[in-house]
Scaffold this active site. Structure first.
Site: not given
Ligand code: E4P
Length: 220
Positions: A89
């Protein structure tokens, strides 16, 4: 549509697996930091997450923390060697896009994260990212329409037949999952409690109670 769970918590992943609808896991540095693991154990933790998933249960996004190109590709390569299920990622920054291009040429799966606009999603697709993660909930939190962004990205990707898969992230409620499925995106990632809330409807509960009562009254 694929369901990914947005957590680094092994127990939560195990619980999600029980229902048989889990297709993968996404993590991020904030989620990892909640797991009370030591820095030296981070990679082992990713491996443990991978081991929880069987073949049909897709992949595990593990986020790099480097922010310059050379370090990003080194970290990305290291992460990718941990387990075949790992998807590297990478944040949506200039060096990140360069790193995605490099890693995807080496057939390393990538997920371009922290995407908040169609332009960013276009760059992610052009770099060859396996996934793009638009953050729906964080946009909604600021009164921008997250679903509109998802729709736009879907249109752009369809126009050019980009292979990058849309993984809607930062999900806050079950309605967002339903709306994403209507748009036809590849996957959503959300906490388990939101996936579980899809099960619930008061009429199901009332209906089942009545069915069982009627059966018992006559057949018991
Ligand atoms: C994306 O892959 C992130 O891990 C995640 O969905 C972020 O979510 P949040 O806005 O609830 O922290």
């Amino acid at each position: 549509m694929k369901f990914f769970i947005d957590t680094a918590n092994l127990e939560e992943i195990k619980k999600a697996k029980i229902f048989g609808v889990l297709n993968g896991v996404t993590t991020n540095p904030s989620l990892m930091s909640k797991e009370f693991i030591k820095k030296k154990d981070i990679y082992d933790h990713y491996i443990s997450i991978c081991h929880l998933l069987d073949d049909e249960n897709g992949d595990v996004s593990a986020e790099i923390i480097s922010t310059n190109y050379m370090d990003m590709i080194e970290e990305g390569e290291k992460l990718s060697l941990l387990h075949p299920k790992i998807v590297v990622k990478i944040p949506m920054i200039k060096d990140g896009i360069k790193a995605i291009k490099y890693l995807s040429k080496k057939n390393i799966k990538t997920n371009c994260t922290l995407v908040f606009s169609s332009g960013q999603a276009l760059l992610a697709a052009k770099s060859g990212s396996s996934y793009v993660s638009p953050f729906l909930g964080r946009l909604d939190d600021l009164s921008y329409n997250g679903l509109n962004l998802i729709r736009e990205i879907k249109t752009i990707y369809d126009n050019y037949h980009f292979k990058t898969k849309i993984l809607a992230a930062s999900i806050r409620n079950p309605l967002q999952i339903i709306e994403c499925s209507k748009i036809g995106i590849y996957a959503v990632t959300s906490p388990l409690k939101i996936i579980l809330s899809l099960f619930y409807h008061p009429l199901t509960k009332i209906g089942l109670k009545k069915f069982l009562e009627d059966y018992k009254n006559i057949f018991n």
